[in-house]
Design a protein around this motif. Structure first.
Motif, PDB file in Angstrom:
ATOM      1  N   LEU A  90       0.835  -1.199   0.000  1.00 31.93           N
ATOM      2  CA  LEU A  90       0.000   0.000   0.000  1.00 31.93           C
ATOM      3  C   LEU A  90       0.873   1.254   0.000  1.00 31.93           C
ATOM      4  N   GLU A  91       1.955   1.216   0.781  1.00 29.06           N
ATOM      5  CA  GLU A  91       2.875   2.359   0.823  1.00 29.06           C
ATOM      6  C   GLU A  91       3.567   2.585  -0.516  1.00 29.06           C
ATOM      7  N   ALA A  92       3.846   1.486  -1.217  1.00 29.89           N
ATOM      8  CA  ALA A  92       4.639   1.571  -2.449  1.00 29.89           C
ATOM      9  C   ALA A  92       3.874   2.167  -3.626  1.00 29.89           C
ATOM     10  N   TYR A  93       2.544   2.166  -3.573  1.00 29.89           N
ATOM     11  CA  TYR A  93       1.758   2.724  -4.680  1.00 29.89           C
ATOM     12  C   TYR A  93       2.017   4.218  -4.830  1.00 29.89           C
ATOM     13  N   ASN A  94       1.959   4.711  -6.059  1.00 25.77           N
ATOM     14  CA  ASN A  94       2.042   6.150  -6.292  1.00 25.77           C
ATOM     15  C   ASN A  94       0.832   6.826  -5.659  1.00 25.77           C
ATOM     16  N   ALA A  95       1.031   8.001  -5.105  1.00 28.45           N
ATOM     17  CA  ALA A  95      -0.036   8.710  -4.398  1.00 28.45           C
ATOM     18  C   ALA A  95      -1.312   8.872  -5.237  1.00 28.45           C
ATOM     19  N   PRO A  96      -1.218   9.222  -6.520  1.00 28.76           N
ATOM     20  CA  PRO A  96      -2.459   9.424  -7.293  1.00 28.76           C
ATOM     21  C   PRO A  96      -3.272   8.144  -7.492  1.00 28.76           C
ATOM     22  N   THR A  97      -2.589   6.979  -7.536  1.00 28.67           N
ATOM     23  CA  THR A  97      -3.303   5.718  -7.786  1.00 28.67           C
ATOM     24  C   THR A  97      -3.571   4.928  -6.507  1.00 28.67           C
ATOM     25  N   ARG A  98      -3.053   5.401  -5.379  1.00 26.70           N
ATOM     26  CA  ARG A  98      -3.137   4.617  -4.126  1.00 26.70           C
ATOM     27  C   ARG A  98      -4.577   4.330  -3.721  1.00 26.70           C
ATOM     28  N   LEU A  99      -5.481   5.286  -3.878  1.00 35.31           N
ATOM     29  CA  LEU A  99      -6.867   5.093  -3.450  1.00 35.31           C
ATOM     30  C   LEU A  99      -7.537   3.984  -4.264  1.00 35.31           C
ATOM     31  N   GLU A 100      -7.321   3.984  -5.588  1.00 33.97           N
ATOM     32  CA  GLU A 100      -7.929   2.948  -6.423  1.00 33.97           C
ATOM     33  C   GLU A 100      -7.367   1.572  -6.070  1.00 33.97           C
ATOM     34  N   GLU A 101      -6.061   1.512  -5.829  1.00 29.65           N
ATOM     35  CA  GLU A 101      -5.441   0.229  -5.453  1.00 29.65           C
ATOM     36  C   GLU A 101      -5.926  -0.227  -4.075  1.00 29.65           C
ATOM     37  N   TYR A 102      -6.150   0.736  -3.189  1.00 30.76           N
ATOM     38  CA  TYR A 102      -6.653   0.433  -1.840  1.00 30.76           C
ATOM     39  C   TYR A 102      -8.052  -0.181  -1.916  1.00 30.76           C
ATOM     40  N   LYS A 103      -8.886   0.356  -2.795  1.00 28.49           N
ATOM     41  CA  LYS A 103     -10.231  -0.204  -2.966  1.00 28.49           C
ATOM     42  C   LYS A 103     -10.166  -1.656  -3.430  1.00 28.49           C
ATOM     43  N   LYS A 104      -9.250  -1.947  -4.367  1.00 34.69           N
ATOM     44  CA  LYS A 104      -9.066  -3.325  -4.846  1.00 34.69           C
ATOM     45  C   LYS A 104      -8.556  -4.221  -3.725  1.00 34.69           C
ATOM     46  N   LEU A 105      -7.641  -3.664  -2.923  1.00 31.10           N
ATOM     47  CA  LEU A 105      -7.075  -4.420  -1.801  1.00 31.10           C
ATOM     48  C   LEU A 105      -8.167  -4.848  -0.820  1.00 31.10           C
ATOM     49  N   LEU A 106      -9.067  -3.922  -0.490  1.00 36.77           N
ATOM     50  CA  LEU A 106     -10.140  -4.232   0.461  1.00 36.77           C
ATOM     51  C   LEU A 106     -11.030  -5.359  -0.057  1.00 36.77           C
TER      52      LEU A 106
ATOM     53  N   SER B 290     -11.915 -12.007   0.699  1.00 38.50           N
ATOM     54  CA  SER B 290     -12.046 -13.425   0.319  1.00 38.50           C
ATOM     55  C   SER B 290     -10.699 -14.145   0.224  1.00 38.50           C
ATOM     56  N   HIS B 291      -9.611 -13.501   0.664  1.00 36.69           N
ATOM     57  CA  HIS B 291      -8.285 -14.128   0.621  1.00 36.69           C
ATOM     58  C   HIS B 291      -7.551 -13.889   1.939  1.00 36.69           C
ATOM     59  N   GLY B 292      -6.631 -14.791   2.233  1.00 37.80           N
ATOM     60  CA  GLY B 292      -5.878 -14.674   3.478  1.00 37.80           C
ATOM     61  C   GLY B 292      -6.454 -15.556   4.562  1.00 37.80           C
ATOM     62  N   SER B 293      -6.024 -15.340   5.805  1.00 38.32           N
ATOM     63  CA  SER B 293      -6.483 -16.154   6.930  1.00 38.32           C
ATOM     64  C   SER B 293      -7.922 -15.819   7.285  1.00 38.32           C
ATOM     65  N   LEU B 294      -8.507 -16.636   8.156  1.00 40.83           N
ATOM     66  CA  LEU B 294      -9.909 -16.430   8.532  1.00 40.83           C
ATOM     67  C   LEU B 294     -10.126 -15.058   9.153  1.00 40.83           C
ATOM     68  N   ILE B 295      -9.216 -14.638  10.022  1.00 44.17           N
ATOM     69  CA  ILE B 295      -9.419 -13.331  10.666  1.00 44.17           C
ATOM     70  C   ILE B 295      -9.289 -12.206   9.641  1.00 44.17           C
ATOM     71  N   THR B 296      -8.405 -12.386   8.657  1.00 45.96           N
ATOM     72  CA  THR B 296      -8.284 -11.376   7.596  1.00 45.96           C
ATOM     73  C   THR B 296      -9.591 -11.254   6.836  1.00 45.96           C
ATOM     74  N   LYS B 297     -10.156 -12.389   6.431  1.00 48.88           N
ATOM     75  CA  LYS B 297     -11.415 -12.370   5.677  1.00 48.88           C
ATOM     76  C   LYS B 297     -12.563 -11.828   6.529  1.00 48.88           C
ATOM     77  N   ALA B 298     -12.506 -12.102   7.855  1.00 47.99           N
ATOM     78  CA  ALA B 298     -13.560 -11.590   8.738  1.00 47.99           C
ATOM     79  C   ALA B 298     -13.467 -10.075   8.872  1.00 47.99           C
ATOM     80  N   ILE B 299     -12.270  -9.557   9.008  1.00 43.32           N
ATOM     81  CA  ILE B 299     -12.098  -8.112   9.187  1.00 43.32           C
ATOM     82  C   ILE B 299     -12.435  -7.348   7.906  1.00 43.32           C
ATOM     83  N   TYR B 300     -12.143  -7.953   6.758  1.00 44.86           N
ATOM     84  CA  TYR B 300     -12.386  -7.251   5.492  1.00 44.86           C
ATOM     85  C   TYR B 300     -13.655  -7.731   4.781  1.00 44.86           C
ATOM     86  N   ALA B 301     -14.509  -8.478   5.481  1.00 41.77           N
ATOM     87  CA  ALA B 301     -15.761  -8.940   4.873  1.00 41.77           C
ATOM     88  C   ALA B 301     -16.609  -7.737   4.448  1.00 41.77           C
TER      89      ALA B 301
END
Length: 500
Positions: free
Chosen positions: A58-74, A79-90
């Motif tokens: 997230l830090e490595a993204y260019n500032a202008p594109t960071r928000l769009e990449e953040y939305k994709k990340l969420l 639906s990926h990662g450990s159970l607690i990750t998927k629970a927190i980002y459900a």
């Protein structure tokens, strides 16, 4: 940087989001998404997050594109990662609209002194944020937040042990489970446990269920930062409606600690759980019935916060109270002061009860009920007068500092001491009522006997602003009760705001 300094800095970052029209509660969610990424990096637990979707990415993204990449990340982490990750980002989504706002948040979070925070405890930091959020009435979060001091009092008096299965059927942000964890770790050498005992402690001791997705998200984060239940098999706080058959996923409890939500079941319906005996749309009564009837193991004990209407409501309420007193020993009721909860004017109590070890002994279990009145002639609590541990000191003395059992000697000694010092038994805050006394009152547990000097001494009335605030609180409480009736009649939604 102390934990309190970190809490203040993190909370003040919400000012960055005000221009984006973000509410307090949305801010806590947003902060949870970002802090989770930062925490797994700081604590070396990045195995929870798939590569390419971590804090460093997230830090490595260019500032202008960071928000769009953040939305994709969420979306990806839902639906990926450990159970607690998927629970927190459900179903996670961001409310940030400006790329510059996200970049500023990421930059400010990264600059904080996380080393000091880890030393003092990241869990305490996060709980501090939740507490501030609950104290802000605009956030609406107080509806599921029990005052920390009350949680600690209930836990300390119930004395959880390594042998307990602690369950909160209305877990909220996990406050009761965290407090029980703190108590057990303070009274036991957890690191010295063998592998089997440690595994049991981590994965078979603390359980909860939460119906609101956003609240469960906060609870999962809270448990994780306190090093509890973060593996793929045991999430600690399950998602679901405890008053439905989903609640059967919770294990039987040896200790229940809970503060069921105020009001009626959404839409005025009754619980859909199929193993109850008595059904009611009053959520508190329904939870009380479920807890003593199905959730509590033989030999188990419970401490539950309930509003006054549970103590005196007729018909179904009377049926449930009688059944409770038959099947359990309802040994202590603590009448709480007003003004300590977010919902203005709500009068509450803590019921302490235990279940006999022999399941066949389900008759006439309650012989005496001891009532301690911490409500009459107490200060008007709120932001100016804060409830503290010291307000409970006399209650501790009255019950012998232990409510995992009934110390009759300590209770009689407390009353005798009051007799000698005041000469007026009627002013003693502790009183014993026999089961026969209760039956004569149509099984009402709304028991009060102390003269309220604030209302009866006309020569010494409180200041006008105090009287006005008290009247407003009473009006607000009445409005909430009327709103509950409208919900039950199907004429209003439970989420509709009550406006005075």
């Amino acid at each position: 940087m102390s934990t309190q300094d970190l809490i203040a800095k993190l909370w003040n970052l919400c000012n960055l989001l005000r221009d984006d029209g973000v509410t307090y509660h949305e801010y806590i969610n947003e902060l949870t998404y970002l802090v989770f990424l930062k925490m797994v990096e700081e604590t070396g637990q990045e195995q929870h997050i798939p590569e390419g979707f971590r804090w460093s990415d997230l830090e490595a993204y260019n500032a202008p594109t960071r928000l769009e990449e953040y939305k994709k990340l969420l979306i990806h982490l839902g639906s990926h990662g450990s159970l607690i990750t998927k629970a927190i980002y459900a179903n996670a989504s961001t409310v940030i609209r400006k790329p510059a706002t996200l970049s500023k948040l990421v930059s400010e979070i990264d600059k904080l002194d996380w080393y000091s925070a880890k030393t003092e405890g990241l869990g305490d930091m996060y709980e501090g944020l939740l507490e501030i959020n609950a104290s802000e009435k605009k956030s609406g979060a107080g509806q599921y937040f029990t005052p920390r001091v009350l949680i600690n009092v209930m836990v300390e008096l119930m004395k959880p042990t390594l042998d307990d299965v602690v369950v909160d059927p209305t877990a909220g942000t996990g406050g009761f489970l965290i407090a029980a964890h703190h108590y057990i770790t303070a009274h036991n050498d957890i690191p010295s446990l063998n592998e089997e005992a440690y595994t049991k402690y981590q994965h078979k001791t603390f359980f909860g269920m939460e119906l609101v997705p956003d609240t469960r998200r906060l609870a999962m984060m809270n448990l994780m930062l306190h090093d509890l239940a973060v593996d793929d098999q045991n999430s600690g706080i399950l998602f679901g409606d405890t008053l439905s058959n989903e609640g059967k996923a919770l294990p039987l409890a040896t200790l229940i600690l809970a503060n069921p939500p105020f009001g009626t079941k959404q839409g005025g319906g009754i619980p859909t759980r199929d193993d109850l005996v008595t059904y009611t749309s009053n959520k508190q009564l329904a939870f009380l019935h479920l807890m003593y009837l199905r959730m509590l193991q033989p030999g188990g004990r419970a401490a539950v916060v309930l509003p006054d209407n549970v103590l005196f409501e007729g018909s179904t309420g009377q049926t449930i109270r009688k059944d409770l007193m038959e099947k359990c020993n309802l040994h202590t009721i603590l009448r709480l002061p007003t003004g300590i909860f977010y919902a203005a004017g709500v009068k509450t109590n803590v019921l302490f009860f235990s279940k006999p070890k022999d399941p066949k002994q389900d008759k006439a279990q309650t012989k005496n009920i001891w009532v301690y009145d911490l409500r009459v002639n107490m200060p008007q609590f709120g932001k100016r007068t804060v409830l503290t541990q010291a307000h409970f000191d006399e209650f501790y003395e009255a019950v012998g500092n232990d409510l995992s059992q009934v110390d009759e000697a300590a209770r009689h000694a407390f009353i005798e001491k009051h007799k000698k010092t005041s000469g007026d038994i009627e002013s003693c805050r502790l009183r014993c009522f026999s089961r026969e006394d209760i039956a004569k009152k149509d099984d009402s547990l709304d028991l009060a006997w102390i003269r309220d000097d604030n209302t009866e001494d006309s020569a010494n009335l409180p200041e006008p602003d105090v009287l006005i605030n008290e009247a407003l609180e009473e009006m607000a409480g009445a409005m909430h009760e009327l709103q509950a009736i409208l919900v039950e009649l199907g004429s209003a939604a439970e989420a509709d705001e009550v406006v005075l």
